[in-house]
Scaffold this motif. Structure first.
Motif, mmCIF file in Angstrom:
data_model
loop_
_atom_site.group_PDB
_atom_site.id
_atom_site.type_symbol
_atom_site.label_atom_id
_atom_site.label_comp_id
_atom_site.label_asym_id
_atom_site.label_seq_id
_atom_site.Cartn_x
_atom_site.Cartn_y
_atom_site.Cartn_z
ATOM 1 N N ILE A 1 0.862 -1.181 0.000
ATOM 2 C CA ILE A 1 0.000 0.000 0.000
ATOM 3 C C ILE A 1 0.897 1.229 0.000
ATOM 4 O O ILE A 1 1.817 1.346 0.823
ATOM 5 C CB ILE A 1 -0.924 0.022 1.230
ATOM 6 N N VAL A 2 0.642 2.144 -0.942
ATOM 7 C CA VAL A 2 1.420 3.382 -1.069
ATOM 8 C C VAL A 2 0.519 4.545 -0.673
ATOM 9 O O VAL A 2 -0.597 4.666 -1.168
ATOM 10 C CB VAL A 2 1.918 3.579 -2.518
ATOM 11 N N GLU A 3 1.003 5.409 0.218
ATOM 12 C CA GLU A 3 0.212 6.545 0.689
ATOM 13 C C GLU A 3 0.985 7.845 0.507
ATOM 14 O O GLU A 3 2.156 7.944 0.892
ATOM 15 C CB GLU A 3 -0.147 6.364 2.158
ATOM 16 N N VAL A 4 0.299 8.837 -0.076
ATOM 17 C CA VAL A 4 0.956 10.116 -0.341
ATOM 18 C C VAL A 4 -0.031 11.254 -0.119
ATOM 19 O O VAL A 4 -1.241 11.054 -0.069
ATOM 20 C CB VAL A 4 1.487 10.197 -1.791
ATOM 21 N N PHE B 1 6.041 10.060 -8.328
ATOM 22 C CA PHE B 1 6.830 8.858 -8.084
ATOM 23 C C PHE B 1 6.462 7.782 -9.089
ATOM 24 O O PHE B 1 5.405 7.826 -9.729
ATOM 25 C CB PHE B 1 6.604 8.337 -6.664
ATOM 26 N N ASN B 2 7.333 6.792 -9.204
ATOM 27 C CA ASN B 2 7.136 5.663 -10.117
ATOM 28 C C ASN B 2 6.925 4.393 -9.298
ATOM 29 O O ASN B 2 7.669 4.124 -8.355
ATOM 30 C CB ASN B 2 8.367 5.520 -11.019
ATOM 31 N N VAL B 3 5.887 3.619 -9.656
ATOM 32 C CA VAL B 3 5.597 2.360 -8.970
ATOM 33 C C VAL B 3 5.655 1.226 -9.977
ATOM 34 O O VAL B 3 5.060 1.327 -11.059
ATOM 35 C CB VAL B 3 4.202 2.383 -8.308
ATOM 36 N N VAL C 1 6.792 9.652 0.311
ATOM 37 C CA VAL C 1 5.826 8.569 0.146
ATOM 38 C C VAL C 1 6.000 7.560 1.282
ATOM 39 O O VAL C 1 7.119 7.263 1.697
ATOM 40 C CB VAL C 1 6.035 7.855 -1.211
ATOM 41 N N LYS C 2 4.872 7.037 1.762
ATOM 42 C CA LYS C 2 4.896 5.962 2.757
ATOM 43 C C LYS C 2 4.487 4.663 2.083
ATOM 44 O O LYS C 2 3.466 4.597 1.405
ATOM 45 C CB LYS C 2 3.938 6.263 3.911
#
Length: 285
Positions: A144-147, A152-154, A171-172
């Motif tokens: 899970i990515v939280e901003v 950013f690139n995922v 980013v977390k």
């Protein structure tokens, strides 16, 4: 998430589902009286037809289990099957997603009041509109990515491998399996090694260009296309007149040259283009 919906499918009683469907057909007088004395499921063709209908229903269930639906909001899907071009989509909050080939994104037409949530698989560049009151959350197979607002690139594939690189902001990232999280800032990238986060310096200066060099838009309003162009172009594009902003366009650009892109737009929509030293103006002829 995938394991959950597989377990749910295995627990479905197919015979019970057939019987329920049979009862509904009788109730609606869709089965001839003479046929009611026979078991409708003894007919091979009908049995296969019912199986196909159930499979279709299960497919719908699979999709809804795969895509989080915490706010009961229908989700739209976008997939880029073109390996040579980036599919660009601006979401309703102003955030822009650059979807690479063989990648998918699931998103709502409108975000919830207190959050912004999407699901992705593959390779995508996110440029998130800043909104401290509504964090942006991206869910992949295992992460899970939280901003709040960043670029950013995922990269996340079906097998669960994950890589994140931050161009701007903070980013977390959190692992679903063990809850371990890490904060990643601009110039860093994060991967998982032996179920633990590993951060290193990010040195690819061509990342942004790789996503914007060959862009394509599908049914995008002209205003949103121009916003994307202006984000990375020194010469700004201005739309004159409210009417042309809502014109939708399917277009593919083979380079990120602003003059070339505005020429294509003007020709496709039969608009007037005026070039000055600092800007390019597009208007009705």
């Amino acid at each position: 998430m995938t394991d959950n919906y597989n377990n749910n499918i295995q627990q479905i009683d197919i015979d019970k589902a057939w019987n329920n469907l049979h009862a509904r057909l009788q109730e609606d007088n869709l089965i001839p009286i003479a046929e009611k004395e026979r078991s409708i499921f003894a007919m091979p063709v009908f049995r296969w037809a019912v199986a196909a209908m159930l499979a279709l229903c299960l497919t719908t269930v699979v999709i809804r289990y795969f895509v989080p639906d915490r706010h009961k909001t229908p989700l739209l899907s976008m997939r880029n099957n073109d390996a040579d071009n980036t599919l660009v989509k601006t979401l309703e909050d102003g955030s822009t997603v650059y979807l690479a080939g063989s990648s998918s994104l699931f998103y709502p037409s409108r975000f919830a009041k207190d959050s912004r949530e999407v699901v992705m698989q593959g390779n995508a560049l996110f440029d998130i509109a800043k909104n401290p009151e509504k964090p942006f959350r991206i869910e992949t197979k295992k992460i899970i990515v939280e901003v709040l607002g960043t670029a950013f690139n995922v990269k996340s594939d079906a097998k669960g491998s994950f890589e994140l690189a931050v161009l701007r902001g903070k980013v977390k990232v959190t692992q679903k399996s063990n809850g371990e999280f890490a904060y990643v800032v601009a110039g860093e990238q994060a991967t998982i090694v032996d179920n633990h986060w590993q951060k290193t310096k990010y040195t690819d200066n061509n990342l942004l260009e790789s996503f914007t060099k060959h862009m394509k838009f599908k049914d995008e309003p002209l205003e949103k296309i121009v916003q994307v162009i202006n984000r990375y172009s020194q010469r700004k594009v201005a739309l004159q007149g409210e009417a042309i902003k809502t014109h939708k366009l399917n277009v593919q650009f083979y380079n990120n040259d602003v003059e070339g892109m505005t020429k294509v737009i003007s020709l496709a929509l039969h608009l007037k283009r005026e070039v000055t030293q600092d800007s390019i103006f597009i208007s009705q002829p």
